[in-house]
Enzyme design. Structure first.
Site, PDB file in Angstrom:
ATOM      1  N   CYS B 166       0.809  -1.224   0.000  1.00 53.71           N
ATOM      2  CA  CYS B 166       0.000   0.000   0.000  1.00 53.71           C
ATOM      3  C   CYS B 166       0.841   1.273   0.000  1.00 53.71           C
ATOM      4  O   CYS B 166       0.309   2.363  -0.220  1.00 53.71           O
ATOM      5  CB  CYS B 166      -0.934  -0.011   1.203  1.00 53.71           C
ATOM      6  SG  CYS B 166      -1.814  -1.574   1.388  1.00 53.71           S
ATOM      7  N   HIS B 304      -3.290   8.479   5.323  1.00 53.29           N
ATOM      8  CA  HIS B 304      -3.486   7.159   4.712  1.00 53.29           C
ATOM      9  C   HIS B 304      -4.909   6.708   5.039  1.00 53.29           C
ATOM     10  O   HIS B 304      -5.611   6.245   4.160  1.00 53.29           O
ATOM     11  CB  HIS B 304      -2.434   6.200   5.260  1.00 53.29           C
ATOM     12  CG  HIS B 304      -2.398   4.873   4.573  1.00 53.29           C
ATOM     13  ND1 HIS B 304      -2.249   4.741   3.212  1.00 53.29           N
ATOM     14  CD2 HIS B 304      -2.509   3.604   5.058  1.00 53.29           C
ATOM     15  CE1 HIS B 304      -2.255   3.449   2.888  1.00 53.29           C
ATOM     16  NE2 HIS B 304      -2.417   2.743   3.991  1.00 53.29           N
ATOM     17  N   GLU B 315      -2.353   6.197  13.218  1.00 55.17           N
ATOM     18  CA  GLU B 315      -2.043   7.361  12.383  1.00 55.17           C
ATOM     19  C   GLU B 315      -2.583   8.649  13.014  1.00 55.17           C
ATOM     20  O   GLU B 315      -1.896   9.684  13.021  1.00 55.17           O
ATOM     21  CB  GLU B 315      -2.623   7.194  10.974  1.00 55.17           C
ATOM     22  CG  GLU B 315      -2.200   8.339  10.048  1.00 55.17           C
ATOM     23  CD  GLU B 315      -2.678   8.203   8.614  1.00 55.17           C
ATOM     24  OE1 GLU B 315      -3.547   7.342   8.343  1.00 55.17           O
ATOM     25  OE2 GLU B 315      -2.183   8.972   7.764  1.00 55.17           O
ATOM     26  N   LYS B 333     -10.110   7.903   1.313  1.00 55.34           N
ATOM     27  CA  LYS B 333     -10.554   6.516   1.103  1.00 55.34           C
ATOM     28  C   LYS B 333     -12.048   6.352   1.365  1.00 55.34           C
ATOM     29  O   LYS B 333     -12.652   5.366   0.943  1.00 55.34           O
ATOM     30  CB  LYS B 333      -9.698   5.577   1.941  1.00 55.34           C
ATOM     31  CG  LYS B 333      -8.245   5.518   1.416  1.00 55.34           C
ATOM     32  CD  LYS B 333      -7.387   4.536   2.184  1.00 55.34           C
ATOM     33  CE  LYS B 333      -6.001   4.389   1.553  1.00 55.34           C
ATOM     34  NZ  LYS B 333      -5.157   5.603   1.678  1.00 55.34           N
ATOM     35  N   HIS B 338      -9.618   1.806  -0.785  1.00 54.73           N
ATOM     36  CA  HIS B 338      -8.168   1.654  -0.679  1.00 54.73           C
ATOM     37  C   HIS B 338      -7.632   1.133  -2.011  1.00 54.73           C
ATOM     38  O   HIS B 338      -7.800  -0.044  -2.330  1.00 54.73           O
ATOM     39  CB  HIS B 338      -7.850   0.681   0.448  1.00 54.73           C
ATOM     40  CG  HIS B 338      -6.399   0.666   0.830  1.00 54.73           C
ATOM     41  ND1 HIS B 338      -5.398   1.102  -0.003  1.00 54.73           N
ATOM     42  CD2 HIS B 338      -5.786   0.283   1.975  1.00 54.73           C
ATOM     43  CE1 HIS B 338      -4.232   0.968   0.599  1.00 54.73           C
ATOM     44  NE2 HIS B 338      -4.435   0.483   1.811  1.00 54.73           N
ATOM     45  N   PHE B 398       1.785  -2.922   5.160  1.00 51.84           N
ATOM     46  CA  PHE B 398       2.251  -4.098   5.894  1.00 51.84           C
ATOM     47  C   PHE B 398       3.769  -4.200   5.707  1.00 51.84           C
ATOM     48  O   PHE B 398       4.310  -3.829   4.662  1.00 51.84           O
ATOM     49  CB  PHE B 398       1.602  -5.367   5.344  1.00 51.84           C
ATOM     50  CG  PHE B 398       0.186  -5.594   5.827  1.00 51.84           C
ATOM     51  CD1 PHE B 398      -0.406  -4.779   6.767  1.00 51.84           C
ATOM     52  CD2 PHE B 398      -0.545  -6.655   5.324  1.00 51.84           C
ATOM     53  CE1 PHE B 398      -1.711  -5.004   7.216  1.00 51.84           C
ATOM     54  CE2 PHE B 398      -1.855  -6.892   5.755  1.00 51.84           C
ATOM     55  CZ  PHE B 398      -2.435  -6.059   6.693  1.00 51.84           C
TER      56      PHE B 398
END
Lengths: 88, 415
Positions: B166, B304, B315, B333, B338, B398
């Protein structure tokens, strides 16, 4: 599916179907004297895919050095015919 | 000596439109691109989620066969977005076919549909090579987007292929920026792409990270920073920017959308899937240092903000530690889900639109702000923001990957 009784004409038709399917060529452009690389726009990756397709369709596996001698679609018909008759 | 880096071209294919103009229009209108996939709740999928954000009305059949044969959908999306960006930038052929022109382009992990086809064949009971073609690997490989773009447009310079899930496209923008800043390239196509593939959705679904509470009301998901947030909605798309060394861009009279003035990427070095506040704070602080600006200059943070419980919390706390309520903060998003390997670049393109329009777009579906985020200036509307000069843009992935860009508008200090 492999048919053990394919006539030379049937073999050519199957080969043509593979060319149309793999290389998006119009069937009416598939003439025996056409050069694979020069006239039909194939390249080395296409040649590999052709061998793979023949293996799958006819259960034949032409030797790489034999395949390198091929220049025209007519040569392809002859090669497939030769290997097919050896096998069947 | 370091050099300034201008953004001179934009191209995208997204669930909310196939141009920057369409994207901005639909974002300002508060549209959602989330669609229902009820079949995913049945065999053979068995997912909890039935939601995704697809790109519609897209084909790349117009590309020549020899170009197209090595592309899965992800590379097709990347190539079409890149063609748009090249045209938008007005790059001439001598600038494209130039050793000083490079590519920095990523995706989550390459051609996911081609990977799935390959493994379906492997377990089909036939020989492992049955059905494999000469073009199978080029469709699969992690650098499929970068390689296909390079070959299609004849770009001979340095190639960087960041495939950090991502964070891939934000890293790709950053790495391209660094290559120009430090003189390795004069211009680069940068960005990322993703194709919607059920096997990727499965990865997040099995971890309980997908949204499933709104399967019958697709436009209500995802819900970043909201109390009712319940996970991500996976999407697809591609975005490409043309980056150029500032003086050369000015000299050729290029239209300049903005400037990349800072970038930093690091690793939490702690957990594969649980993000760390310290890692995010470090990434943002170092990006600010790189841009030589203080946090007070940032008036909007593009988060994000995927809509997961843990990710949004970490975040939000990290952003509030640096910016508190001083910077407006939102995630896009809620509008388009996403977009995985494409999220960073498409959100960056939206940020360029916001910088130009002096408006900040709030988080869609943010009806109840999580009370734990009370120290953050979250919002859900369109805010007129005349003071908007710099945007900080986050992406995480990740593997503990953090990537942070500082974008600067063009109306200030263009010399």
């Amino acid at each position: 599916m492999t048919n053990l009784n394919l006539s030379p004409i049937d073999l050519k038709m199957r080969v043509n179907e593979i060319f149309v399917d793999l290389f998006e060529l119009k069937s009416e452009s598939l003439l025996p004297d056409k050069q694979l690389f020069k006239d039909m726009g194939l390249d080395s990756l296409d040649a590999i895919d052709l061998i793979i397709a023949f293996q799958k369709e006819f259960k034949i596996k032409p030797a790489a050095e034999e395949f390198q001698k091929i220049h025209t679609l007519g040569d392809v018909y002859s090669l497939v015919e030769t290997y097919y008759r050896k096998l069947h | 000596m370091t050099r300034r880096v201008a953004i001179t071209g934009v191209g995208l294919v997204s669930p909310l439109g196939h141009s920057m103009g369409q994207l901005m229009e639909r974002l300002y209108a508060g549209e959602s691109s989330i669609k229902a996939y009820p079949e995913w709740q049945k065999a053979p999928f068995g997912f909890a989620t039935a939601l995704a954000s697809p790109v519609v009305d897209f084909e790349f059949n117009e590309l020549p066969r020899k170009t197209r044969r090595t592309m899965s959908r992800v590379a097709g999306l990347a190539t079409m977005a890149s063609r748009q960006a090249i045209e938008d930038a007005g790059l001439t052929q001598d600038l494209i076919e130039n050793e000083r022109t490079g590519i920095s382009y990523g995706s989550t992990m390459g051609g996911t549909s081609a990977i799935r086809t390959f493994y379906d064949l492997s377990v089909s009971g036939e020989s492992m090579v049955s059905g494999v073609r000469s073009t199978t690997f080029p469709q699969i490989m992690s650098h499929t987007c970068a390689a296909n773009i390079a070959i299609n447009f004849k770009i001979p310079g340095k190639v960087i292929a960041s495939c950090t899930a991502c964070a891939a496209s934000t890293q790709s923008i950053g790495f391209g920026y660094e290559a120009i800043k430090y003189g390795q390239l004069d211009r680069a196509l940068v960005g990322g792409a993703e194709e919607l593939e059920a096997s990727v959705v499965a990865v997040f679904d099995v971890m309980g990270a997908t949204s499933s509470s709104y399967n019958d009301r697709p436009d209500m998901a995802p819900r970043p920073f909201s109390t009712e947030r319940d996970g991500i909605v996976v999407g697809e798309g591609a975005g490409t920017l043309v980056l150029e060394e500032w003086q050369q861009a000015k000299a050729r009279g290029a239209r300049i959308y903005g400037e990349i003035s800072g970038f930093y990427t690091n690793n939490d070095a702690s957990h594969m899937t649980n993000p760390s506040i310290a890692g995010l704070i470090s990434a943002m602080k170092h990006a600010l240092i790189e841009a030589k600006i203080s946090p007070e200059v940032i008036s909007y943070v593009n988060a994000h903000g995927t809509g997961t419980q843990a990710g949004d919390r970490v975040e939000a706390l990290a952003i509030s530690e640096i910016f508190g309520k001083q910077a407006l903060t939102s995630s896009l998003k809620g509008h388009f889900g996403h977009l995985m390997g494409a999220c960073g670049v498409i959100e960056t393109i939206a940020c360029l639109g916001m910088l130009a329009d002096k408006k900040a777009i709030g988080t869609r579906n943010l009806t109840n702000i999580d009370p734990e985020f009370s120290q953050l200036n979250l919002f859900s509307t369109i805010k007129e923001t005349p003071e908007l000069k710099y945007i900080l843009k986050n992406s995480f992935a990740f593997g503990g990957i953090n990537a942070c860009l500082i974008l600067k508008g063009v109306n200030h200090d263009q010399s």
